[in-house]
Motif scaffolding. Structure first.
Motif, PDB file in Angstrom:
ATOM      1  N   VAL A  24       0.861  -1.185   0.000  1.00 34.19           N
ATOM      2  CA  VAL A  24       0.000   0.000   0.000  1.00 34.19           C
ATOM      3  C   VAL A  24       0.890   1.225   0.000  1.00 34.19           C
ATOM      4  CG1 VAL A  24      -1.941  -1.133   1.169  1.00 34.19           C
ATOM      5  CG2 VAL A  24      -0.218   0.063   2.536  1.00 34.19           C
ATOM      6  N   ARG A  25       0.340   2.337  -0.458  1.00 38.80           N
ATOM      7  CA  ARG A  25       1.065   3.607  -0.457  1.00 38.80           C
ATOM      8  C   ARG A  25       0.447   4.509   0.605  1.00 38.80           C
ATOM      9  NH1 ARG A  25       4.930   6.568  -1.973  1.00 38.80           N
ATOM     10  NH2 ARG A  25       4.657   8.776  -2.369  1.00 38.80           N
ATOM     11  N   ILE A  26       1.283   5.065   1.454  1.00 36.85           N
ATOM     12  CA  ILE A  26       0.844   5.976   2.505  1.00 36.85           C
ATOM     13  C   ILE A  26       1.044   7.396   2.004  1.00 36.85           C
ATOM     14  CG2 ILE A  26       1.197   6.719   4.891  1.00 36.85           C
ATOM     15  CD1 ILE A  26       2.771   3.962   5.111  1.00 36.85           C
ATOM     16  N   GLU A  27      -0.014   8.178   2.050  1.00 35.92           N
ATOM     17  CA  GLU A  27       0.043   9.590   1.691  1.00 35.92           C
ATOM     18  C   GLU A  27      -0.322  10.395   2.935  1.00 35.92           C
ATOM     19  OE1 GLU A  27       0.966  10.995  -1.144  1.00 35.92           O
ATOM     20  OE2 GLU A  27       1.182   9.147  -2.295  1.00 35.92           O
ATOM     21  N   ILE A  28       0.572  11.266   3.347  1.00 30.85           N
ATOM     22  CA  ILE A  28       0.335  12.164   4.467  1.00 30.85           C
ATOM     23  C   ILE A  28       0.606  13.567   3.925  1.00 30.85           C
ATOM     24  CG2 ILE A  28       1.015  12.841   6.800  1.00 30.85           C
ATOM     25  CD1 ILE A  28       2.018   9.922   7.172  1.00 30.85           C
ATOM     26  N   TYR A  29      -0.408  14.438   4.002  1.00 35.36           N
ATOM     27  CA  TYR A  29      -0.267  15.745   3.373  1.00 35.36           C
ATOM     28  C   TYR A  29      -1.114  16.795   4.088  1.00 35.36           C
ATOM     29  CZ  TYR A  29      -4.485  13.855   1.175  1.00 35.36           C
ATOM     30  OH  TYR A  29      -5.709  13.268   0.957  1.00 35.36           O
ATOM     31  N   THR A  39      -3.484  15.218   6.818  1.00 38.14           N
ATOM     32  CA  THR A  39      -4.449  14.216   6.365  1.00 38.14           C
ATOM     33  C   THR A  39      -3.700  12.917   6.100  1.00 38.14           C
ATOM     34  OG1 THR A  39      -5.860  15.888   5.351  1.00 38.14           O
ATOM     35  CG2 THR A  39      -6.082  13.628   4.519  1.00 38.14           C
ATOM     36  N   LEU A  40      -4.333  11.806   6.461  1.00 38.11           N
ATOM     37  CA  LEU A  40      -3.762  10.480   6.227  1.00 38.11           C
ATOM     38  C   LEU A  40      -4.623   9.741   5.213  1.00 38.11           C
ATOM     39  CD1 LEU A  40      -1.933   8.028   6.837  1.00 38.11           C
ATOM     40  CD2 LEU A  40      -3.393   7.573   8.833  1.00 38.11           C
ATOM     41  N   GLU A  41      -3.976   9.230   4.163  1.00 37.80           N
ATOM     42  CA  GLU A  41      -4.647   8.455   3.128  1.00 37.80           C
ATOM     43  C   GLU A  41      -3.783   7.247   2.803  1.00 37.80           C
ATOM     44  OE1 GLU A  41      -6.400   9.052  -1.403  1.00 37.80           O
ATOM     45  OE2 GLU A  41      -5.323  10.698  -0.447  1.00 37.80           O
ATOM     46  N   VAL A  42      -4.423   6.097   2.635  1.00 38.29           N
ATOM     47  CA  VAL A  42      -3.720   4.874   2.240  1.00 38.29           C
ATOM     48  C   VAL A  42      -4.338   4.405   0.929  1.00 38.29           C
ATOM     49  CG1 VAL A  42      -3.122   2.509   2.865  1.00 38.29           C
ATOM     50  CG2 VAL A  42      -3.214   4.278   4.638  1.00 38.29           C
ATOM     51  N   ILE A  43      -3.480   4.154  -0.066  1.00 33.30           N
ATOM     52  CA  ILE A  43      -3.927   3.765  -1.402  1.00 33.30           C
ATOM     53  C   ILE A  43      -3.455   2.347  -1.677  1.00 33.30           C
ATOM     54  CG2 ILE A  43      -3.825   4.337  -3.855  1.00 33.30           C
ATOM     55  CD1 ILE A  43      -3.101   7.247  -2.855  1.00 33.30           C
ATOM     56  N   ASP A  44      -4.406   1.479  -2.081  1.00 33.55           N
ATOM     57  CA  ASP A  44      -4.048   0.090  -2.356  1.00 33.55           C
ATOM     58  C   ASP A  44      -3.517  -0.066  -3.782  1.00 33.55           C
ATOM     59  OD1 ASP A  44      -6.184  -0.255  -4.181  1.00 33.55           O
ATOM     60  OD2 ASP A  44      -7.461  -1.238  -2.716  1.00 33.55           O
ATOM     61  N   HIS A  45      -3.149  -1.285  -4.149  1.00 35.65           N
ATOM     62  CA  HIS A  45      -2.527  -1.569  -5.452  1.00 35.65           C
ATOM     63  C   HIS A  45      -3.455  -1.318  -6.630  1.00 35.65           C
ATOM     64  CE1 HIS A  45      -4.663  -5.240  -4.415  1.00 35.65           C
ATOM     65  NE2 HIS A  45      -4.627  -5.563  -5.690  1.00 35.65           N
ATOM     66  N   THR A  50      -8.322   4.830   1.207  1.00 34.60           N
ATOM     67  CA  THR A  50      -8.890   4.937   2.548  1.00 34.60           C
ATOM     68  C   THR A  50      -8.358   6.232   3.137  1.00 34.60           C
ATOM     69  OG1 THR A  50      -8.868   2.529   2.818  1.00 34.60           O
ATOM     70  CG2 THR A  50      -9.081   3.855   4.817  1.00 34.60           C
ATOM     71  N   VAL A  51      -9.272   7.136   3.489  1.00 34.30           N
ATOM     72  CA  VAL A  51      -8.900   8.437   4.040  1.00 34.30           C
ATOM     73  C   VAL A  51      -9.498   8.554   5.440  1.00 34.30           C
ATOM     74  CG1 VAL A  51      -9.056  10.944   3.744  1.00 34.30           C
ATOM     75  CG2 VAL A  51      -8.903   9.463   1.732  1.00 34.30           C
ATOM     76  N   TRP A  52      -8.691   8.962   6.384  1.00 32.84           N
ATOM     77  CA  TRP A  52      -9.162   9.152   7.753  1.00 32.84           C
ATOM     78  C   TRP A  52      -9.964  10.444   7.834  1.00 32.84           C
ATOM     79  CZ3 TRP A  52      -5.816   5.574   6.759  1.00 32.84           C
ATOM     80  CH2 TRP A  52      -5.575   4.553   7.663  1.00 32.84           C
ATOM     81  N   ASP A  53     -11.090  10.400   8.558  1.00 29.92           N
ATOM     82  CA  ASP A  53     -11.867  11.614   8.820  1.00 29.92           C
ATOM     83  C   ASP A  53     -11.104  12.555   9.738  1.00 29.92           C
ATOM     84  OD1 ASP A  53     -14.085  10.916   7.283  1.00 29.92           O
ATOM     85  OD2 ASP A  53     -15.037   9.857   8.943  1.00 29.92           O
ATOM     86  N   ASP A  54     -10.400  11.967  10.701  1.00 32.35           N
ATOM     87  CA  ASP A  54      -9.649  12.767  11.662  1.00 32.35           C
ATOM     88  C   ASP A  54      -8.440  13.399  10.997  1.00 32.35           C
ATOM     89  OD1 ASP A  54     -11.370  11.978  13.688  1.00 32.35           O
ATOM     90  OD2 ASP A  54     -10.115  10.271  14.263  1.00 32.35           O
ATOM     91  N   ARG A  55      -8.089  14.573  11.476  1.00 27.64           N
ATOM     92  CA  ARG A  55      -6.855  15.238  11.065  1.00 27.64           C
ATOM     93  C   ARG A  55      -5.845  15.069  12.195  1.00 27.64           C
ATOM     94  NH1 ARG A  55      -8.800  15.411   6.364  1.00 27.64           N
ATOM     95  NH2 ARG A  55      -9.754  17.263   5.545  1.00 27.64           N
ATOM     96  N   PHE A  56      -4.573  15.237  11.878  1.00 24.85           N
ATOM     97  CA  PHE A  56      -3.508  14.984  12.837  1.00 24.85           C
ATOM     98  C   PHE A  56      -2.648  16.226  13.011  1.00 24.85           C
ATOM     99  CE2 PHE A  56      -4.852  11.133  10.789  1.00 24.85           C
ATOM    100  CZ  PHE A  56      -5.055  10.275  11.861  1.00 24.85           C
TER     101      PHE A  56
END
Length: 87
Positions: A24-29, A39-45, A50-56
């Motif tokens: 998976v690819r992790i995108e944090i932006y 924002t946290l997003e995980v992208i599959d192959h 999958t994007v988290w509703d919560d912010r960090f």
């Protein structure tokens, strides 16, 4: 022509994680101007996201949440069947 797309800053913690033969690819932006949270997003192959509703508060907090989810739910929790889901 005016470019209305906001400028995005990517965390250096972005990258790929492989476990049990699944990658998976992790995108944090975050936006360069405005909200300071990440924002946290995980992208599959297959491109499912999958994007988290919560912010960090920090990119490290976002990565820690990804890792916690990886450890508790497994890497397959990010695959297509849960694509476009929110956590």
């Amino acid at each position: 022509m005016i470019d209305d797309d906001p400028e995005i800053e990517e965390s250096p913690l972005c990258g790929e994680v492989t476990r049990d033969g699944v990658t998976v690819r992790i995108e944090i932006y975050r936006l360069v101007e405005g909200d300071e949270s990440w924002t946290l997003e995980v992208i599959d192959h297959e491109g499912g996201s999958t994007v988290w509703d919560d912010r960090f508060a920090t990119d490290r907090d976002a990565y820690a949440e990804f890792y916690r989810t990886l450890e508790t739910e497994g890497i397959r929790s990010f695959l297509e069947q849960s694509s476009d889901a929110t956590k």
